[in-house]
Design an enzyme around this catalytic site. Structure first.
Site, mmCIF file in Angstrom:
data_model
loop_
_atom_site.group_PDB
_atom_site.id
_atom_site.type_symbol
_atom_site.label_atom_id
_atom_site.label_comp_id
_atom_site.label_asym_id
_atom_site.label_seq_id
_atom_site.Cartn_x
_atom_site.Cartn_y
_atom_site.Cartn_z
ATOM 1 N N CYS A 122 -68.596 -28.769 -4.507
ATOM 2 C CA CYS A 122 -67.973 -29.178 -3.243
ATOM 3 C C CYS A 122 -67.228 -30.508 -3.344
ATOM 4 O O CYS A 122 -66.419 -30.829 -2.473
ATOM 5 C CB CYS A 122 -69.023 -29.237 -2.140
ATOM 6 S SG CYS A 122 -69.889 -27.666 -1.895
ATOM 7 N N HIS A 255 -65.626 -33.099 3.290
ATOM 8 C CA HIS A 255 -66.049 -31.759 2.890
ATOM 9 C C HIS A 255 -66.746 -31.113 4.077
ATOM 10 O O HIS A 255 -67.615 -31.708 4.706
ATOM 11 C CB HIS A 255 -66.997 -31.839 1.696
ATOM 12 C CG HIS A 255 -67.726 -30.567 1.432
ATOM 13 N ND1 HIS A 255 -67.078 -29.352 1.349
ATOM 14 C CD2 HIS A 255 -69.052 -30.308 1.257
ATOM 15 C CE1 HIS A 255 -67.975 -28.401 1.129
ATOM 16 N NE2 HIS A 255 -69.179 -28.953 1.074
ATOM 17 N N ASN A 285 -68.457 -23.317 5.019
ATOM 18 C CA ASN A 285 -68.397 -24.188 3.847
ATOM 19 C C ASN A 285 -67.663 -23.442 2.741
ATOM 20 O O ASN A 285 -68.177 -22.474 2.189
ATOM 21 C CB ASN A 285 -69.820 -24.547 3.414
ATOM 22 C CG ASN A 285 -69.865 -25.473 2.209
ATOM 23 O OD1 ASN A 285 -68.892 -25.615 1.485
ATOM 24 N ND2 ASN A 285 -71.016 -26.089 1.982
#
Length: 328
Positions: A122, A255, A285
């Protein structure tokens, strides 16, 4: 003359298959797993995410985002002299040929430009952006295509309701170019391998046989506790490097992991959530794709304007984390 790297184009792409919380609730129920929209939203802020079709790979998503970024930058594919692609779901098991090379071919780039993958989960896009910044500032490269692309739906366990509801597929890209005007103001990257087991893909191949799980694993509570402190620290590090105060940041593009992590980060920095670009509710996500996707949304809807200061930050498996402060 001082060289800077500057973002001159953004692009993003979501595969067409939109999956709502209700869709997932019904899918999980087939295996006797109970969850609810309230449970998912209260813990993550996520209402929907997108999944790629079975015949779509990370490179396919990446190409679409790249085309849009190139179009905004008013550059042709052969104007690019470096492609850096962040992904944890490469087209090929083992990672070669690199997905960046696949994207180069699919974009029709024939100038022999360098192409490389970056894997920091990520945090991957932040790592890729910081790397591109260094190449441009060194004078070795002029136009760099930086991409984050993921098909995380391929590696989530739909029998684990704590993780399968969180992740989605997508891609985002930026075009960076050499500039005499300040663009990227500061970058900072970190890693700590001692936390590698709290967010990982634990399986491995030995003699052609899978050992361990093929699915990702995440200790959500451990990641949550670690992430907020690390994001606050790295954000302040790049502010210090740029000799700026948090009040001078116009937008945070984090993020898009979890709305609670984002709220906690904003609170620690003393900034309003109104200054944060939030897409996690509709994208989920998307790992390395989440920051460039959110950046593109903010640019295209007019919130992020030329001359504004944007903080991009993320944490990921490894454990990795980092931040980039850029003037648009």
């Amino acid at each position: 003359m001082t060289l800077y790297s500057k973002i001159i184009g953004t692009g993003s792409y979501l595969p067409p298959n939109r999956v709502t919380n209700q869709d997932l609730i019904e899918r999980l129920a087939l295996d006797g797993i109970e969850t609810s929209d309230e449970w998912i939203v209260s813990r993550s802020g996520i209402s929907a995410r997108h999944y790629a079709d079975a015949d779509m790979q990370s490179s396919d998503l990446a190409v679409e985002a790249a085309k849009r970024a190139l179009d905004m930058a008013k550059l042709a594919a052969n104007d690019i002299d470096l492609i850096i692609l962040a992904t944890s779901t490469p087209d090929f098991f083992g990672g070669f040929p690199s997905t960046a090379c696949v994207v180069q071919r699919k974009l029709g780039v024939t100038n022999g430009c360098a192409a490389v993958d970056v894997q920091a989960v990520c945090s991957g896009f932040v790592y890729a952006l910081a790397t591109a910044d260094k190449f441009i500032k060194s004078g070795s490269h002029k136009n760099v295509l930086v991409i984050g692309a993921e098909v995380f739906s391929r590696i989530i366990d739909f029998k684990d309701r704590t993780t399968c509801v969180l992740f989605g597929d997508g891609s985002g890209a930026v075009v960076m170019t050499a500039s005499e005007e300040p663009g990227v103001l500061a970058t900072k990257l970190h890693a700590d391998g001692s936390y590698g087991d709290i967010l990982c893909g634990p399986g491995r191949i030995s003699n052609g046989v899978l050992e361990g799980s093929a699915f990702m694993y995440m200790d959500g509570q451990a990641v949550f506790k670690l992430a907020i402190g690390l994001l606050d620290k790295v954000a302040n590090e790049v502010l210090q490097l740029a000799k700026m105060d948090a009040s001078e940041v116009d937008w945070i593009v984090p993020h898009q992991a979890n709305i609670r992590i984002m709220q906690g980060t904003a609170k620690k920095l003393g900034l309003s959530m109104d200054k944060m670009i939030v897409t996690v509710d509709q994208h989920g996500n998307t790992s390395a794709a989440s920051i460039p996707m959110a950046l593109d949304v903010g640019v295209r809807d007019g919130r992020i304007k030329p001359g504004q200061n944007v903080m991009m930050e993320g944490v990921g498996g490894g454990f990795t984390w980092g931040a980039v402060l850029a003037r648009m």
